[in-house]
Design a protein around this motif. Structure first.
Motif, PDB file in Angstrom:
ATOM      1  N   ASP A 123      36.625  60.999 -17.673  1.00 44.47           N
ATOM      2  CA  ASP A 123      37.228  60.230 -18.760  1.00 44.47           C
ATOM      3  C   ASP A 123      37.859  58.954 -18.192  1.00 44.47           C
ATOM      4  O   ASP A 123      39.072  58.896 -17.932  1.00 44.47           O
ATOM      5  CB  ASP A 123      38.290  61.067 -19.473  1.00 44.47           C
ATOM      6  N   ASP A 124      37.020  57.945 -18.006  1.00 44.73           N
ATOM      7  CA  ASP A 124      37.527  56.732 -17.379  1.00 44.73           C
ATOM      8  C   ASP A 124      36.751  55.504 -17.860  1.00 44.73           C
ATOM      9  O   ASP A 124      35.819  55.596 -18.673  1.00 44.73           O
ATOM     10  CB  ASP A 124      37.447  56.849 -15.850  1.00 44.73           C
ATOM     11  N   ILE A 125      37.181  54.350 -17.367  1.00 46.03           N
ATOM     12  CA  ILE A 125      36.508  53.083 -17.631  1.00 46.03           C
ATOM     13  C   ILE A 125      36.152  52.468 -16.290  1.00 46.03           C
ATOM     14  O   ILE A 125      37.005  52.354 -15.395  1.00 46.03           O
ATOM     15  CB  ILE A 125      37.422  52.112 -18.416  1.00 46.03           C
ATOM     16  N   ASN A 126      34.896  52.070 -16.130  1.00 47.60           N
ATOM     17  CA  ASN A 126      34.445  51.400 -14.920  1.00 47.60           C
ATOM     18  C   ASN A 126      34.229  49.918 -15.210  1.00 47.60           C
ATOM     19  O   ASN A 126      33.562  49.554 -16.186  1.00 47.60           O
ATOM     20  CB  ASN A 126      33.143  52.018 -14.413  1.00 47.60           C
ATOM     21  N   LYS A 127      34.813  49.078 -14.348  1.00 47.55           N
ATOM     22  CA  LYS A 127      34.668  47.630 -14.473  1.00 47.55           C
ATOM     23  C   LYS A 127      33.748  47.134 -13.361  1.00 47.55           C
ATOM     24  O   LYS A 127      34.027  47.326 -12.176  1.00 47.55           O
ATOM     25  CB  LYS A 127      36.028  46.943 -14.381  1.00 47.55           C
ATOM     26  N   PHE A 128      32.639  46.468 -13.748  1.00 50.82           N
ATOM     27  CA  PHE A 128      31.661  45.934 -12.806  1.00 50.82           C
ATOM     28  C   PHE A 128      31.712  44.401 -12.840  1.00 50.82           C
ATOM     29  O   PHE A 128      31.670  43.796 -13.922  1.00 50.82           O
ATOM     30  CB  PHE A 128      30.246  46.389 -13.154  1.00 50.82           C
TER      31      PHE A 128
END
Length: 713
Positions: A123-128
């Protein structure tokens, strides 16, 4: 050209018109445009599901994320047209299941240099980071940052400037779902984000009761509408926010059931102006559907345009511009008459010949018949000055101002230019009569999205100044203006345009006195200005959702009380007269109103009422007159117009009056908005001709200047 018979309409400018209308309009998705399979052979990548989706800023690229752990990129040959989409093979961001097992949604920062993917395992957000904006194949997988948010993050969205983050949480509110609002310390930086509030559903109802299986989230461009999708009831739910991008006060408007997504509704996106909605389906054919809307973001209800601050500011700007045109047509003439009194003992006016010519038949009739009768020679009897004939004068002004944000309208940056040329003559009993031609242009920038108004006007004024006893004067004027407006309404990356014409009649009464002392001269005055403006109806055109505006009548009625102070100073062969003006102006104009409707809903009208300027205004100015023995007179003035409790304008004015003892001929003409000025002078046996022309209404005006010397014989 609007027929002048419409001028009859503006004679009712003093009437207050009240129109009641309903403020809401029921709308819906108007129809399916196309449905496109985006997985499988011949359609795109092999993907088990189509989850969240997004577009780049101009709609030439489309993206979606699936359970395979990839973000797929499609090229659109026609912006925001799903039928033109082709899969960009090899242009994927392949982060694999090692990063996120169940990616749910995708979005970008404002310039496309960062991509955000949220998922529910973990349950997370990945920033690329993207080394090439909006090119997902350049995503930096190893350099990504991961931000744990907990719960069950399904949908993700930012506000426009990236200082707020919204997550559709499938495990918020003790499992009854929530939309969580976070504040960010810097734009699109998820480090140290702070939970501000959570929306858990309407009073007495949970979000889970509205949609059991949450999926996508997005907002209207202005942040006053929020949309949620789900995979159980297959509806797009619409919510109104009383404050943009703020979940403090939220109202559930309703849900639109999407029939062709009854096996799996997930992602949601709009085009740039909200005239189209795009929805993803991950169970039934793995397709994306494109729908048209009857109005911007009108899934359930059309936004009330009277609550759009930019739309309100645009309507106000048109009304304010019409009133300012009257002021710019009136004040130069009044300035001229004030100057004549300040310079009464020094001026020696001589013969100047003025010819006026117009392309419009009515204007020609007025110039050929009214002007000669109005300013006919009345035998130079008991005039205060001797050997007087026509005198030519001019005045130019530049105004810069700003009206700030209000609760209902956006700010307005105002830039104005005006030019007035005129001629007058003193007759029997010191009665001055004259005629002036005026041109003006307004350039108003509205709000933060690039909307604006460009207004131009041209017209003429007849004026008279009559002595009423020693040093007392009664001034009157009446005039007519033609107006052309160009309106640009931006709603993001799309815009609409409209053109509007207008006609205007105006006048003024001015009673003044003059007291001269050894140390200071002052001239108290009281004025009443009136006018009526008719603006035609117009329709917006362009690539956005369009509005249609009805015609409008604007009344102008102002009264003012003030005084001017001056002092004469002799300098060598010149005379310098510094002066100071102060005036209180009360705008008692009747309120006007503007009705309009969506082009797609002609039977539903909206109305902006009580359009008016600030009631209380302070005008002050400082400047000087300079008179030389060569016959050149120059007036300079800085004026501050302050609307109490509102905005202001700063006016910079330059006036020139040149009187020569040689024979001259001045010719002015006004044909098809093309202004021409000619000057002819006799030099012994030769004629010197100076001609100039300027098309005042061209987008890119051309200016010409010619000099010719010829033999008289």
């Amino acid at each position: 050209m609007i027929e002048f018979k419409k001028n009859l309409k503006i004679l009712i400018f003093s009437l207050s018109i009240i129109l009641f209308c309903n403020s809401n309009s029921i709308a819906a998705v108007s129809g399916l445009i196309t449905e496109k399979d985006v997985t499988g052979a011949g359609n795109g990548p092999t993907e088990s599901s189509v989850n969240g989706m997004a577009f780049n800023d101009d709609g030439t690229k489309m993206y979606y994320v699936g359970f395979a752990g990839k973000v797929y990129e499609f090229a659109l040959s026609t912006p925001f047209s799903l039928s033109s989409a082709t899969y960009s093979s090899g242009e994927d961001c392949n982060f694999t299941t090692a990063v996120q097992v169940k990616p749910q949604d995708i979005t970008f920062n404002s310039d496309g240099t960062a991509m955000f993917v949220t998922g529910s395992n973990p349950d997370d957000i990945n920033k690329f980071s993207l080394s090439v904006p909006y090119d997902v194949s350049t995503c930096d997988i190893d350099g990504r940052s991961t931000h744990v948010v907990g719960g069950d993050p399904r949908g993700i969205s930012f506000n426009n400037d990236g200082t707020k983050l919204f997550i559709y949480n499938g495990n918020g509110n003790d499992g009854n779902d929530s939309v969580d609002q976070y504040s960010l310390q810097s734009p699109f930086n998820l480090s140290n984000m702070v939970l501000q509030k959570s929306y858990i559903g309407p009073d007495g109802t949970t979000l889970k009761s509205i949609e059991k299986f949450p999926q996508g989230i997005t907002f209207s461009f202005d942040g006053t509408k929020m949309f949620l999708t789900g995979n159980n009831k297959f509806k797009v739910n619409e919510f109104n926010l009383s404050t943009a991008y703020d979940l403090s006060d939220v109202t559930h408007v309703g849900g639109y059931e999407v029939s062709n997504h009854n096996n799996g509704l997930k992602g949601i996106a709009f085009n740039s102006d909200g005239s189209k909605i795009f929805l993803t389906d991950f169970n039934s054919g793995d397709h994306i559907s494109e729908y048209s809307l009857t109005c911007n973001y009108g899934v359930i209800s059309c936004p009330d345009p009277t609550s759009n601050k930019d739309d309100v500011a645009m309507v106000e700007a048109q009304s304010e511009s019409a009133k300012q045109i009257i002021q710019r047509s009136t004040y130069p003439v009044l300035n001229r008459m004030n100057w004549l009194r300040r310079t009464d003992n020094q001026t020696n006016l001589v013969s100047q010949n003025i010819r006026l010519q117009f392309s419009n038949e009515l204007l020609n009739l007025l110039s050929k018949n009214l002007a000669p009768r109005f300013a006919s020679n009345l035998n130079n009897g008991n005039t205060k000055r001797s050997n007087l004939d026509w005198s030519f004068w001019s005045e130019g002004s530049v105004s810069i101002g700003k009206v700030g944000d209000t609760s209902s309208s956006s700010f307005k940056d105002i830039n104005t230019t005006g030019v007035t040329v005129g001629a007058d003559k003193i007759y029997e009993n010191n009665v001055t009569k004259g005629i002036a031609i005026n041109f003006s242009s307004d350039d108003v920038d509205i709000g933060h999205l690039g909307s604006g108004l460009n207004s131009k006007s041209a017209g003429f004024t007849f004026y008279t100044s009559r002595p009423k006893g020693e040093n007392k004067y009664f001034d009157t004027l009446i005039g007519l203006n033609l107006i052309s407006m160009s309106i640009t309404n931006n709603t993001g990356s799309s815009s609409t345009k409209g053109d509007r014409d207008g006609e205007q009649i105006f006048g003024s009464f001015n009673l003044s006195d003059r007291y001269e002392t050894k140390y200071l001269n002052f001239s108290p005055n009281i004025k009443l200005n009136y006018g009526g403006t008719y603006l035609s109806k117009y329709k917006e055109v362009g690539d956005g959702v369009k509005l249609e505006f009805g015609d409008q009548i604007i009344g102008t009625l102002t009264s003012s009380l003030g005084s001017s102070f001056d002092k004469e100073i002799n300098i060598n062969n010149s005379i310098l007269i510094p002066f100071f003006d102060f005036e209180y102006l009360a705008d008692i104009s009747p309120s006007s109103k503007q009705t309009f409707n969506y082009a797609s809903e002609k039977d539903k009208n909206y109305t902006i009422r009580n359009i008016n300027n600030s009631t209380h205004n302070i005008h002050s100015g400082v400047g000087f007159d300079l008179q030389t023995n060569s016959g050149l007179v120059m007036i300079t003035k800085y004026q501050r117009n302050q609307a109490i409790g509102s905005g202001h304008t700063d006016n910079y004015i330059i006036g020139i009056d040149y009187n020569s003892f040689d024979d001259k001929l001045y010719t002015m003409s006004f044909k098809n908005y093309d202004f021409k000025f000619s000057h002819q002078r006799m030099l012994k046996k030769f004629n010197l001709n100076i001609d100039s022309n300027y098309n005042f209404f061209e987008t890119n005006p051309q200016y010409g200047f010619y000099v010719k010397l010829s033999d008289q014989f």
